[in-house]
Write an enzyme that holds these catalytic residues in place. Sequence first.
Site: not given
Ligand code: TXE
Length: 479
Positions: A150, A248, A282, A460
């Site tokens: 994001n 986070e 977020c 953080e």
């Molecule tokens: O996030 P992911 P996604 C929330 C938001 C969104 C939902 C899913 O609601 O719709 O999460 O988004 C890495 N081991 N937020 O699926 O998968 C991935 O490659 C290690 C809130 O896109 O959590 C990426 O680099 N790493 C949020 C990172 O995790 C892994 C911002 C985040 O992706 C992994 C984004 C694994 N097994 C989404 N699986 C915020 N807090 O700001 C994925 N990743």
Amino acid sequence: MDIKNYINGNFQNPISNNWIDNYNPSNGEVYGQIPNSNKEDIEQAYQSAKSAFKLWSNTTLEERSRIMLKISELIEANLDKLAEAESKDNGKPLWLAKAVDIPRASSNFRFFANAITQFASESHESIGQNAINYTLRQPIGVVGCISPWNLPLYLFTWKIAPAIAAGNCVVAKPSEVTPMTAYLLGDICNEAGLPKGVLNIVHGLGTSTGQAIIEHPNIKAISFTGGTTTGAHIAKIAAPMFKKLSLELGGKNPNIIFADCDYEDMMATTVRSSFANQGQICLCGSRIFVEASIYEQFKTDFVNKVKALKVGHPSESDTKVGALVSKAHLDKVMSYVEIAKEDGGIVLCGGNSVTIEGYENGYYMQPTVIEVPTDECRVNQEEIFGPVVTIMPFNTEKEVLNMANKVVYGLSATLWTNDLKRTMRISNQLQAGIVWVNTWLMRDLRTPFGGVKNSGVGREGGFEALRFFTEPKNVCIKY
Ligand code: TXE
């Protein structure tokens, strides 16, 4: 444009030669390939970081700081190029990337370059025992940083900068959905003179590349920002290896509006806190609670303002809402409109995807306001993470506080009132890591940043980040 892994200061293909497509959300086209790295790539990145650690952890603070300030300057000097890459990769308006994302990435390096020179540890004199205790704050070694899509470079550097300032070496993975600016950072680090191996940037899917980072037995700390489900998965793997974790995660933040607020200021900020970055922050205030006496007025004015927001191509300077990050994410966000209707919600404006001439396959959606019958419906409880907000009235302070806290998340909250006593009462009781009163997303990088409940663990920002990326060691000397 294809991108490569950045390991030991060099750009290289993934060992397995496995690649994934990189999409441009503004037109739905594939415009490049990115490595889908595996365990072997992570092992190489780890070895490179491990070799660099001896030198880097013994580099003076002045020198670390000098190199980091140079990185900060070079990010600024490359503002246009980085902002264009960010906007193309993510779908966010170009003006937003220029005004916020990239400058903040530069600030992250500048801030921690300075903060590390002020970071002090404690000493305790054990009176009557002829002893003195002092605490060393030593770097952990090789740490892993995993960031989301994001705010790509903004959040990537928010982790990397304190990690390297504290003397660690890093294996970092940006989101596979938005890898471009992290890739460009590699060149900047080389130009700034960051020693080889201090930062290694490895690209790929969460389930392959990310998973290999969290499973690596010698990467002893993980700083992660992303979804709550992913955070829980990471915690399960990291816990038996006793890794230090900073998570986070998601939010479902309340925006509480009392009748005595500064109305114009509240209205302008509420439009922003609802739809900035397509609602994909977020910290966005996705649940709006309005005191009943001004509810009808608010509803009319807010909906009028939201209808006027231009959904458009990210490169157009009057675009307020750009493209959502991916087709899958657009589908997920859109599905909540139907869920809301099934739960008795009324769509006051928006609710549809948008087709833009010339960019018909882009992932656009109207900013959407839904009036909900109860705070307990799914759209009011689950993180949507897109341009969708809910509104509903409240009558008493007690009632709104109860609704604000009645979710599994606890990242941030916003409160609009001019009553000081009420401000204190409510701020003290809100279950959130961050509370903004009469403002939103006003950031001071010295302050602790993070959430409670399912929004994560750890903080953080400022010295909190430097504490996370160091191990305290107490030394007791008897004299
Ligand atoms: O996030 P992911 P996604 C929330 C938001 C969104 C939902 C899913 O609601 O719709 O999460 O988004 C890495 N081991 N937020 O699926 O998968 C991935 O490659 C290690 C809130 O896109 O959590 C990426 O680099 N790493 C949020 C990172 O995790 C892994 C911002 C985040 O992706 C992994 C984004 C694994 N097994 C989404 N699986 C915020 N807090 O700001 C994925 N990743």
